[in-house]
Design a protein around this motif. Structure first.
Motif, PDB file in Angstrom:
ATOM      1  N   ASP A 143       0.703  -1.133   0.608  1.00 17.19           N
ATOM      2  CA  ASP A 143       0.361   0.049  -0.393  1.00 17.19           C
ATOM      3  C   ASP A 143       0.589   1.346  -0.088  1.00 17.19           C
ATOM      4  OD1 ASP A 143       1.254   0.724   2.988  1.00 17.19           O
ATOM      5  OD2 ASP A 143      -1.314  -0.562   3.358  1.00 17.19           O
ATOM      6  N   ILE A 144       0.144   2.451  -0.652  1.00 14.02           N
ATOM      7  CA  ILE A 144       1.223   3.903  -0.151  1.00 14.02           C
ATOM      8  C   ILE A 144       1.706   4.042   1.054  1.00 14.02           C
ATOM      9  CG2 ILE A 144      -0.358   4.577  -1.999  1.00 14.02           C
ATOM     10  CD1 ILE A 144      -1.782   6.034   0.311  1.00 14.02           C
ATOM     11  N   ILE A 186      -6.726   0.791  -4.306  1.00 10.14           N
ATOM     12  CA  ILE A 186      -7.110   1.791  -4.797  1.00 10.14           C
ATOM     13  C   ILE A 186      -7.519   3.179  -4.463  1.00 10.14           C
ATOM     14  CG2 ILE A 186      -9.144   1.966  -6.673  1.00 10.14           C
ATOM     15  CD1 ILE A 186     -10.055  -0.820  -6.690  1.00 10.14           C
ATOM     16  N   GLY A 187      -6.773   4.040  -5.133  1.00  9.55           N
ATOM     17  CA  GLY A 187      -6.897   5.398  -4.094  1.00  9.55           C
ATOM     18  C   GLY A 187      -6.297   4.697  -3.239  1.00  9.55           C
ATOM     19  N   THR A 188      -6.664   5.311  -1.761  1.00  8.65           N
ATOM     20  CA  THR A 188      -6.293   5.178  -0.784  1.00  8.65           C
ATOM     21  C   THR A 188      -7.132   4.028  -0.093  1.00  8.65           C
ATOM     22  OG1 THR A 188      -8.254   5.930   0.659  1.00  8.65           O
ATOM     23  CG2 THR A 188      -5.814   7.774  -0.311  1.00  8.65           C
ATOM     24  N   GLU A 189      -8.041   3.003  -0.636  1.00  7.13           N
ATOM     25  CA  GLU A 189      -8.236   1.743  -0.309  1.00  7.13           C
ATOM     26  C   GLU A 189      -7.951   0.148  -0.533  1.00  7.13           C
ATOM     27  OE1 GLU A 189     -13.016   4.375   0.632  1.00  7.13           O
ATOM     28  OE2 GLU A 189     -12.052   2.585  -1.214  1.00  7.13           O
ATOM     29  N   MET A 190      -7.702  -0.474   0.444  1.00  5.41           N
ATOM     30  CA  MET A 190      -7.664  -2.130  -0.388  1.00  5.41           C
ATOM     31  C   MET A 190      -8.337  -2.513  -0.720  1.00  5.41           C
ATOM     32  SD  MET A 190      -4.797  -1.306  -0.009  1.00  5.41           S
ATOM     33  CE  MET A 190      -3.855  -3.569  -0.170  1.00  5.41           C
ATOM     34  N   TRP A 191      -8.519  -3.264  -1.970  1.00  5.56           N
ATOM     35  CA  TRP A 191      -9.541  -3.983  -1.888  1.00  5.56           C
ATOM     36  C   TRP A 191      -9.248  -5.299  -1.759  1.00  5.56           C
ATOM     37  CZ3 TRP A 191     -14.634  -2.473  -4.028  1.00  5.56           C
ATOM     38  CH2 TRP A 191     -14.617  -1.016  -3.971  1.00  5.56           C
ATOM     39  N   ILE A 192     -10.079  -6.166  -1.246  1.00  8.28           N
ATOM     40  CA  ILE A 192      -9.932  -7.371  -1.301  1.00  8.28           C
ATOM     41  C   ILE A 192     -11.292  -8.952  -2.318  1.00  8.28           C
ATOM     42  CG2 ILE A 192      -9.681  -9.437   0.941  1.00  8.28           C
ATOM     43  CD1 ILE A 192      -8.564  -7.366   2.515  1.00  8.28           C
ATOM     44  N   GLY A 193     -10.580  -9.702  -3.031  1.00  5.17           N
ATOM     45  CA  GLY A 193     -11.245 -10.508  -3.953  1.00  5.17           C
ATOM     46  C   GLY A 193     -11.352 -11.860  -3.216  1.00  5.17           C
ATOM     47  N   THR A 194     -12.342 -12.441  -2.343  1.00 12.51           N
ATOM     48  CA  THR A 194     -12.191 -13.680  -1.724  1.00 12.51           C
ATOM     49  C   THR A 194     -13.074 -14.935  -2.650  1.00 12.51           C
ATOM     50  OG1 THR A 194     -14.548 -13.344  -0.948  1.00 12.51           O
ATOM     51  CG2 THR A 194     -12.309 -12.831  -0.101  1.00 12.51           C
ATOM     52  N   ASP A 195     -13.034 -16.300  -1.908  1.00 10.10           N
ATOM     53  CA  ASP A 195     -13.307 -16.833  -2.965  1.00 10.10           C
ATOM     54  C   ASP A 195     -14.674 -17.413  -1.820  1.00 10.10           C
ATOM     55  OD1 ASP A 195     -13.785 -19.584  -3.828  1.00 10.10           O
ATOM     56  OD2 ASP A 195     -12.105 -20.669  -3.677  1.00 10.10           O
ATOM     57  N   GLY A 196     -15.752 -16.999  -2.050  1.00 11.15           N
ATOM     58  CA  GLY A 196     -16.977 -17.006  -2.086  1.00 11.15           C
ATOM     59  C   GLY A 196     -17.776 -16.094  -0.738  1.00 11.15           C
ATOM     60  N   ARG A 197     -16.941 -15.403  -1.139  1.00 10.21           N
ATOM     61  CA  ARG A 197     -17.101 -13.914   0.065  1.00 10.21           C
ATOM     62  C   ARG A 197     -17.327 -12.717  -0.289  1.00 10.21           C
ATOM     63  NH1 ARG A 197     -19.998 -14.216   5.036  1.00 10.21           N
ATOM     64  NH2 ARG A 197     -18.310 -13.180   6.028  1.00 10.21           N
ATOM     65  N   GLY A 198     -17.705 -12.441  -2.050  1.00 13.67           N
ATOM     66  CA  GLY A 198     -17.737 -11.383  -2.623  1.00 13.67           C
ATOM     67  C   GLY A 198     -16.433 -10.446  -2.439  1.00 13.67           C
ATOM     68  N   VAL A 199     -16.002  -9.428  -2.271  1.00 13.69           N
ATOM     69  CA  VAL A 199     -15.586  -8.588  -2.315  1.00 13.69           C
ATOM     70  C   VAL A 199     -15.632  -7.489  -0.858  1.00 13.69           C
ATOM     71  CG1 VAL A 199     -14.339  -5.777  -3.357  1.00 13.69           C
ATOM     72  CG2 VAL A 199     -15.036  -8.187  -4.822  1.00 13.69           C
ATOM     73  N   PHE A 200     -14.060  -7.355  -0.099  1.00 12.85           N
ATOM     74  CA  PHE A 200     -13.799  -6.837   1.104  1.00 12.85           C
ATOM     75  C   PHE A 200     -12.873  -4.990   0.763  1.00 12.85           C
ATOM     76  CE2 PHE A 200     -15.311 -10.177   2.583  1.00 12.85           C
ATOM     77  CZ  PHE A 200     -15.416 -10.642   3.550  1.00 12.85           C
ATOM     78  N   ARG A 201     -13.429  -4.285   1.118  1.00 12.14           N
ATOM     79  CA  ARG A 201     -12.984  -2.676   0.712  1.00 12.14           C
ATOM     80  C   ARG A 201     -12.310  -2.544   2.468  1.00 12.14           C
ATOM     81  NH1 ARG A 201     -15.576   2.265   0.261  1.00 12.14           N
ATOM     82  NH2 ARG A 201     -17.540   1.732   0.296  1.00 12.14           N
ATOM     83  N   VAL A 202     -11.139  -2.216   2.764  1.00 12.23           N
ATOM     84  CA  VAL A 202     -10.736  -1.472   3.898  1.00 12.23           C
ATOM     85  C   VAL A 202     -10.493  -0.264   3.392  1.00 12.23           C
ATOM     86  CG1 VAL A 202      -8.373  -1.623   5.790  1.00 12.23           C
ATOM     87  CG2 VAL A 202      -9.682  -3.850   4.613  1.00 12.23           C
ATOM     88  N   ALA A 203     -10.932   0.831   4.126  1.00  9.23           N
ATOM     89  CA  ALA A 203     -10.153   2.684   4.461  1.00  9.23           C
ATOM     90  C   ALA A 203      -9.900   2.737   5.975  1.00  9.23           C
ATOM     91  CB  ALA A 203     -11.262   3.075   3.737  1.00  9.23           C
ATOM     92  N   GLY A 204      -9.158   2.829   5.640  1.00 11.21           N
ATOM     93  CA  GLY A 204      -8.025   3.058   7.251  1.00 11.21           C
ATOM     94  C   GLY A 204      -8.562   1.925   8.624  1.00 11.21           C
TER      95      GLY A 204
END
Length: 208
Positions: A143-144, A186-204
């Motif tokens: 990350d940045i 993406i930008g200041t956020e971390m996007w997490i792709g999973t196997d069966g749980r969709g996408v998580f977004r972490v901001a701070g």
């Protein structure tokens, strides 16, 4: 280009497209393909372009290649490991599957199946500590802020993301991601792709 399924794509600072297949890697520059001879016959699992004029290639045969573009657009390709790494998985002995790559603080870091996260230096590999210990890592991303994020195999509804600096243990992020397959900033956020749980977004400190 090498035959087989295309497994990974990356563009570099010169606008060249790098293609990783089951049979090796190639570079497409100004309409011309160039096979990366050192990778032929190997399954290319990850390609990153972390710096101008530099591309790193990982294979499922336990090797990492450092590709440098010279002033005349020719390539110098060097293996980063003195000998290919070996798996510690009793069910799948042989060459180590390297799944992912990152470059942080001038250090090459590799995610693997059976040996967790490794730092690559001076032709050899050393383990990077994780808490808890994980052996099967599918994804890496910086990350940045200079932190390293790792996506690991885990049980359904259990945390599969770890983060920290390359000089300290990676600690588990308490989010019920299940197995993590890919991570992207993406930008200041971390996007997490999973196997069966969709996408998580972490901001701070927030996970969504």
């Amino acid at each position: 280009i090498p035959t087989g399924r295309v497994l990974t794509l990356e563009t570099d600072s010169d606008g060249a497209l790098w293609i990783g297949t089951e049979g090796g890697a190639a570079r497409l520059l100004k309409g011309s393909f160039q096979s990366i001879g050192q990778t032929l016959g190997q399954t290319v699992s990850s390609i990153i372009a972390p710096e101008p004029k530099r591309v790193l290639i990982a294979t499922e045969q336990g090797q990492i290649f450092d590709c440098r573009t010279t002033a005349d657009n020719s390539l110098r390709v060097d293996p980063l490991l003195a000998t290919p790494l070996q798996s510690t998985d009793r069910e799948r002995p042989g060459a180590l599957i390297i799944t992912s790559l990152a470059l942080l603080n001038s250090k090459v870091i590799a995610g693997t199946h059976s040996r967790g996260v490794l730092t690559i230096e001076n032709g050899s590999a050393a383990p990077l500590q994780t808490r808890p210990v994980v052996y099967f890592v599918n994804a890496l991303a910086p990350d940045i802020a200079g932190n390293l994020w790792a996506g690991a195999r885990s049980r359904k509804d259990e945390p599969g993301v770890l983060t920290g600096t390359p000089t300290s243990p990676l600690n588990r992020l308490e989010a019920p991601t299940g197995p993590v397959m890919t991570i992207r900033q993406i930008g200041t956020e971390m996007w997490i792709g999973t196997d069966g749980r969709g996408v998580f977004r972490v901001a701070g400190e927030k996970v969504r």
